[in-house]
Enzyme design. Structure first.
Site, PDB file in Angstrom:
ATOM      1  N   GLN A 130     129.473 -71.958  -5.311  1.00 25.54           N
ATOM      2  CA  GLN A 130     128.360 -72.796  -5.745  1.00 25.54           C
ATOM      3  C   GLN A 130     129.132 -73.741  -6.730  1.00 25.54           C
ATOM      4  O   GLN A 130     128.605 -74.999  -6.999  1.00 25.54           O
ATOM      5  CB  GLN A 130     127.243 -72.385  -6.413  1.00 25.54           C
ATOM      6  CG  GLN A 130     126.421 -71.809  -5.569  1.00 25.54           C
ATOM      7  CD  GLN A 130     125.580 -72.520  -4.308  1.00 25.54           C
ATOM      8  OE1 GLN A 130     125.477 -73.591  -4.563  1.00 25.54           O
ATOM      9  NE2 GLN A 130     125.340 -72.046  -3.152  1.00 25.54           N
ATOM     10  N   THR A 143     144.562 -67.855  15.203  1.00 26.97           N
ATOM     11  CA  THR A 143     144.915 -69.450  15.076  1.00 26.97           C
ATOM     12  C   THR A 143     144.034 -69.960  14.275  1.00 26.97           C
ATOM     13  O   THR A 143     142.699 -69.916  13.974  1.00 26.97           O
ATOM     14  CB  THR A 143     144.466 -69.915  16.695  1.00 26.97           C
ATOM     15  OG1 THR A 143     145.345 -69.192  17.491  1.00 26.97           O
ATOM     16  CG2 THR A 143     145.071 -70.987  16.784  1.00 26.97           C
ATOM     17  N   CYS A 196     120.628 -66.910   2.640  1.00 28.03           N
ATOM     18  CA  CYS A 196     121.002 -65.882   3.381  1.00 28.03           C
ATOM     19  C   CYS A 196     119.766 -64.563   3.203  1.00 28.03           C
ATOM     20  O   CYS A 196     120.078 -63.648   3.987  1.00 28.03           O
ATOM     21  CB  CYS A 196     122.168 -65.202   2.886  1.00 28.03           C
ATOM     22  SG  CYS A 196     123.471 -66.524   2.753  1.00 28.03           S
ATOM     23  N   ASN A 209     123.736 -68.981  -7.553  1.00 26.94           N
ATOM     24  CA  ASN A 209     123.414 -69.678  -6.319  1.00 26.94           C
ATOM     25  C   ASN A 209     121.930 -70.252  -6.466  1.00 26.94           C
ATOM     26  O   ASN A 209     121.596 -70.909  -5.754  1.00 26.94           O
ATOM     27  CB  ASN A 209     123.903 -69.126  -4.958  1.00 26.94           C
ATOM     28  CG  ASN A 209     123.301 -67.811  -4.895  1.00 26.94           C
ATOM     29  OD1 ASN A 209     123.495 -66.801  -5.567  1.00 26.94           O
ATOM     30  ND2 ASN A 209     122.443 -67.447  -4.012  1.00 26.94           N
ATOM     31  N   GLY A 219     132.715 -68.523   2.675  1.00 26.29           N
ATOM     32  CA  GLY A 219     132.594 -67.615   1.437  1.00 26.29           C
ATOM     33  C   GLY A 219     132.351 -66.285   1.705  1.00 26.29           C
ATOM     34  O   GLY A 219     132.913 -65.392   0.939  1.00 26.29           O
ATOM     35  N   SER A 254     133.605 -72.147  -0.010  1.00 23.89           N
ATOM     36  CA  SER A 254     133.192 -72.420   1.081  1.00 23.89           C
ATOM     37  C   SER A 254     133.235 -74.081   1.268  1.00 23.89           C
ATOM     38  O   SER A 254     132.554 -74.750   0.478  1.00 23.89           O
ATOM     39  CB  SER A 254     131.867 -71.703   1.277  1.00 23.89           C
ATOM     40  OG  SER A 254     131.397 -72.127   2.889  1.00 23.89           O
ATOM     41  N   HIS A 279     131.220 -75.880   3.565  1.00 21.33           N
ATOM     42  CA  HIS A 279     129.896 -76.646   3.803  1.00 21.33           C
ATOM     43  C   HIS A 279     128.995 -76.803   2.297  1.00 21.33           C
ATOM     44  O   HIS A 279     127.669 -77.447   2.614  1.00 21.33           O
ATOM     45  CB  HIS A 279     129.382 -75.751   4.768  1.00 21.33           C
ATOM     46  CG  HIS A 279     128.306 -74.567   4.480  1.00 21.33           C
ATOM     47  ND1 HIS A 279     126.982 -74.436   4.174  1.00 21.33           N
ATOM     48  CD2 HIS A 279     129.061 -73.324   4.270  1.00 21.33           C
ATOM     49  CE1 HIS A 279     126.653 -73.049   3.924  1.00 21.33           C
ATOM     50  NE2 HIS A 279     127.934 -72.499   4.074  1.00 21.33           N
TER      51      HIS A 279
END
Length: 395
Positions: A181, A239, A327, A153, A72, A201, A203
């Site tokens: 979120q 890649t 974070c 969040n 994200g 994102s 996860h």
């Protein structure tokens, strides 16, 4: 070892077993580079395209509008910085809100300090909702981007994204939303909401870490963010993280399949937890919109206590929660989100965010409430501020 009660799913989620199982062959058996020309590698290119289709379908986008990133934060940076670079000849003004994730706020600050952009940071109301009239008033002839998160969040408030998108569309301004979120948690339709760019994102929805995506509407002329090879239609070199992409696709497939039932269950448990805390712990304030919030989000401020002590004592009981964004968990400053909704510093410092998951049970929440009652009472018994307050109340 005591049982772990995990209530920090906004920080990260457990990678689902079916996601892990889907990823494993791409580490050891189907390990080809999708950019290679032989058929062994071409199979992986087809697999990547299939995941792109799954993600596009979830948000009602086109397959070629999905670009894979490392998460994200990269997606937010790409959307904002590349828009600034591509459209600065039209104007150098950006609109955002004071409660955005730091991936957005710090990117905007960078553009202000290093690139000469002007950024308007919109206030929010006491529930954390952007006021549409304030947004309209902030628009200028040189405004090139509006970036407002889909759902917060920390306090879980869902923004009026459709209305914001309509305002941006009417004024010919690009609209980006950080949906990290919300993605996979609530229905999203980029067409209906006039969203030009959307960050997500893996996860946060039982997928792997290190993989995310940016939706870029066809016709939005932002440039490459990572230069090198021709991957991601020459817009994001490097890649491809094939195992991660496979994992994200499987997580999206799973989230779409379970969303309705999961949302119903989590909303019921969320409301049960809120009701018990409000009824049984005095001087506790719910943060965020009571109805218009993410199904799994509970955020309270407890007066006369310090949040870090609360988290440590919960951890000793095997309960994982947070005081805000993962974070910024090392920061001693109170949450910028809680300050933006009008909480004074001393109350914002006593905040607790609990974010439920699909495995959360009512029995676990009962244990959490009983633990909270005990811990809050103990912490307040050591607080001279609480003692003074009680004395004044009894007069």
């Amino acid at each position: 070892m005591k049982k772990l009660i995990y209530l920090d799913n906004a920080a990260t989620t457990k990678t689902a077993q079916e996601v892990v199982d889907a990823m494993l062959p791409y580490f050891t058996e189907q390990f080809g580079n999708p950019s290679s020309v032989y058929s062994f590698a071409a199979q992986n290119k087809e697999a990547v395209t299939l995941q792109r289709e799954k993600i596009a379908n979830l948000i009602h986008a086109k397959t070629n509008e999905i670009y894979f990133t490392a998460g994200g934060t990269e997606s937010d940076n790409w959307a904002i910085k590349a828009t600034a670079e591509a459209y600065e000849n039209k104007g150098k003004h950006i609109i955002t809100s004071k409660i955005e994730h730091h991936a957005v706020l710090h990117t905007c600050e960078y553009l202000e300090k290093q690139r000469g952009f002007e950024v308007t940071y919109l206030d929010v109301d006491e529930n954390g909702t952007v006021k549409l009239e304030d947004l309209k008033a902030a628009i200028r002839p040189d405004t090139i981007l509006i970036t407002i998160m889909y759902a917060n969040n920390e306090i879980g408030t869902i923004q009026p994204i459709k209305e914001i998108g309509e305002i941006a569309h009417e004024h010919g301004i690009l609209f980006h939303t950080d949906a990290v979120q919300a993605f996979g948690q609530i229905p999203i339709d980029v067409e209906e909401c006039h969203i030009d760019m959307l960050s997500a994102s893996g996860h946060k929805l039982n997928g792997p870490k290190g993989i995310g995506m940016l939706y870029i509407r066809t016709g939005v002329k932002i440039r490459s963010f990572v230069h090198g090879g021709s991957q991601e239609r020459k817009r994001r070199a490097g890649t491809e993280n094939v195992p991660g992409i496979i994992g994200l696709g499987k997580a999206v497939e799973r989230a779409e399949r379970t969303m309705e039932e999961r949302s119903r269950k989590e909303s019921e448990l969320r409301d049960y937890l809120i009701e018990r805390i409000e009824q049984e712990i005095p001087y506790a304030k719910l943060n965020g919109d009571r109805q218009n919030r993410l199904p799994n989000n509970v955020n309270f401020s407890f007066r006369f206590i310090e949040g870090e002590s609360l988290l440590i004592m919960l951890d000793m009981k095997g309960i994982c929660a947070s005081s805000g964004s993962a974070c910024t968990s090392g920061s001693l400053d109170p949450s910028h989100v809680l300050l933006a909704i009008g909480l004074p510093h001393e109350i914002a410092h006593g905040s607790l965010r609990m974010t439920l998951g699909e495995d959360t049970t009512k029995e676990e929440l009962d244990f959490v409430v009983e633990s909270l009652k005990e811990i809050v009472a103990n912490l307040r018994s050591m607080s001279p501020l609480y003692e003074d307050f009680i004395k004044k109340q009894s007069k």
